[in-house]
Design a protein around this motif. Structure first.
Motif, short mmCIF file in Angstrom:
data_model
loop_
_atom_site.label_atom_id
_atom_site.label_comp_id
_atom_site.label_asym_id
_atom_site.label_seq_id
_atom_site.Cartn_x
_atom_site.Cartn_y
_atom_site.Cartn_z
N LEU A 37 38.57 -0.13 16.81
CA LEU A 37 39.58 0.85 16.41
C LEU A 37 40.76 0.14 15.76
N SER A 38 41.63 0.94 15.12
CA SER A 38 42.87 0.36 14.62
C SER A 38 43.70 -0.10 15.81
N ARG A 39 44.67 -0.93 15.57
CA ARG A 39 45.47 -1.50 16.66
C ARG A 39 46.09 -0.40 17.54
N ALA A 42 43.44 1.44 19.49
CA ALA A 42 42.91 0.58 20.55
C ALA A 42 43.83 0.60 21.76
N ARG A 43 45.12 0.51 21.53
CA ARG A 43 46.08 0.59 22.64
C ARG A 43 45.96 1.93 23.37
N GLN A 44 45.86 2.99 22.59
CA GLN A 44 45.75 4.33 23.17
C GLN A 44 44.46 4.46 24.00
N ASP A 51 44.37 5.05 32.72
CA ASP A 51 44.83 6.29 33.34
C ASP A 51 43.70 6.99 34.09
N GLU A 52 42.53 7.04 33.44
CA GLU A 52 41.39 7.75 34.04
C GLU A 52 40.73 6.94 35.15
#
Length: 84
Positions: A37-39, A42-44, A51-52
């Motif tokens: 993924l984009s940076r 990727a963080r998200q 979180d999950e």
């Protein structure tokens, strides 16, 4: 003086990928998922996993990552299948 040219790493990368795939086919106590993924995405995605599947209960972690061209990040998330 000759300029040093690093050897191509394509063969090594293929071997590592093949090894990881073979290893993934074996019984493992961890669930793994690989993303590219984009940076920011990727963080998200990593935050969503934490979180999950909280680290304290699932041993969640970013198992490996690398930066690709175009500011893309390839990474593997790892966690236990349950919090038991």
């Amino acid at each position: 003086m000759a300029k040093f040219t690093p050897p191509p790493l394509d063969g090594l990368k293929r071997r590592i990928d093949r090894h990881r795939q073979e290893k993934a086919g074996r019984s493992s106590m961890f669930v793994r998922e690989t993303f590219c993924l984009s940076r920011d995405e990727a963080r998200q995605k990593a935050r969503e996993w934490f979180d999950e599947y909280p680290k304290a209960a699932y041993w969640t972690e970013v198992e490996s990552w690398r930066q690709l061209d175009g500011d893309r990040i390839e990474f593997t998330m790892r966690r236990l299948p349950s919090a038991d």
